[in-house]
Design a protein around this motif. Structure first.
Motif, short mmCIF file in Angstrom:
data_model
loop_
_atom_site.label_atom_id
_atom_site.label_comp_id
_atom_site.label_asym_id
_atom_site.label_seq_id
_atom_site.Cartn_x
_atom_site.Cartn_y
_atom_site.Cartn_z
N GLY A 49 0.79 -1.22 0.00
CA GLY A 49 0.00 0.00 0.00
C GLY A 49 0.82 1.27 0.00
O GLY A 49 0.29 2.37 0.17
N SER A 52 0.50 3.15 -5.29
CA SER A 52 -0.77 2.74 -5.91
C SER A 52 -0.50 2.27 -7.33
O SER A 52 0.30 2.87 -8.05
N SER A 66 -5.02 -0.47 0.27
CA SER A 66 -4.92 0.93 0.67
C SER A 66 -5.72 1.21 1.94
O SER A 66 -5.55 2.27 2.57
#
Length: 288
Positions: A49, A52, A66
């Protein structure tokens, strides 16, 4: 639960670091093997995370990586592990434990347990600035384990470790992989050859092969050869074939190399290993 990567792609401008990678990871040890620049670190940072993806999704138990809930299940040792040089090893682990939300009493117990696990219990009160590179790396492994993660991601975790420490690390990872997902990346074949349940071979941002050791070396069975030759003959063969090993012996130079066909009249076929496969795909010389 499963960690699912669905068609992950990551661009840096016109450069494609990861190209449509799809994987399903379940409890066990995964070794991500590839040359420097293959895209391993980018992939792992997306799995944690930190980055991206340009496109595609990564989920664990249906939760996107995320999301804050995912962090509770994650332990991460980045390639460039940061630390506070004036902290002691114990204080540093307690600080990281606070950031991870561990209760104070549990944090102290876990920190001391992990310092013993990575053989730093005698250095618990020493400042990190006095540590060797291998000691700092062991401390990094300890901090990744503080929250007893269900997913453990280790980027080049054995950098700086001496041979004895590497063996200790491999034994530790083998135990940890019994009930969690462990992914470690490296360009050092021996780090994964004996402990990875599944080997992921990465080249130019793509997973080009995956499977257990016997399965993954199958493409080069019958293509690995050994022969004893003169220095001049060795130089000629090194220019034409990926050479895995070259050793001076009494009768000449022993070469171990990869070739589609018999590379030399006296060459004999030998059992292929993971290092042979690595050189086959990442050597600057193409097998003939």
């Amino acid at each position: 639960m499963e960690l699912i990567l669905d068609r992950i792609t990551r661009h840096y401008g016109s450069k494609i670091a990861n190209d449509r990678i799809s994987l399903v990871l379940r409890p066990g040890v995964y070794g991500l093997l590839g040359a420097n620049g293959a895209g391993k670190t980018t992939l792992m940072r997306m799995m944690c995370g930190v980055l991206s993806p340009t496109s595609g999704t990564i989920t664990y138990g249906g939760t996107d990586v995320s999301h804050e809930d995912y962090r509770d299940a994650l332990g991460y040792l980045p390639q460039d592990f940061g630390y506070y040089p004036e902290f002691s090893a114990l204080d540093f682990l307690l600080y990281i434990a606070t950031l991870k939300g561990l209760p104070k009493t549990r944090a102290k117990e876990k920190a001391r347990e992990l310092l013993e696990l990575v053989a730093l219990e005698q250095e618990a009160k020493k400042k990190i600035r006095t540590f060797s590179g291998g000691m700092k790396q062991r401390l990094g492994i300890a901090q990744a384990l503080l929250n007893d993660p269900r997913i453990l991601v280790l980027d080049e975790p054995t950098a700086g470790l001496d041979p004895k420490e590497r063996v200790r690390f491999r034994n530790l990872i083998s135990r940890l992989g019994k009930d969690r997902i462990v992914l470690l990346s490296t360009h050092i074949v021996s780090d994964v050859e004996h402990i990875a349940d599944t080997i992921l071979l990465m080249k130019s941002g793509q997973i080009i092969h995956q499977g257990g050791l016997a399965e993954i070396v199958e493409p080069i069975q019958g293509k690995v050869w050994e022969c004893i030759v003169t220095r001049e003959e060795a130089d000629a063969l090194c220019a034409k074939f990926p050479v895995i090993n070259l050793r001076q012996e009494t009768g000449g130079i022993l070469l171990r190399l990869v070739g589609e066909g018999k590379p030399w009249a006296s060459a004999v076929p030998v059992q292929a290993g993971l290092e042979d496969l690595y050189l086959y795909y990442f050597s600057e010389v193409t097998a003939k």
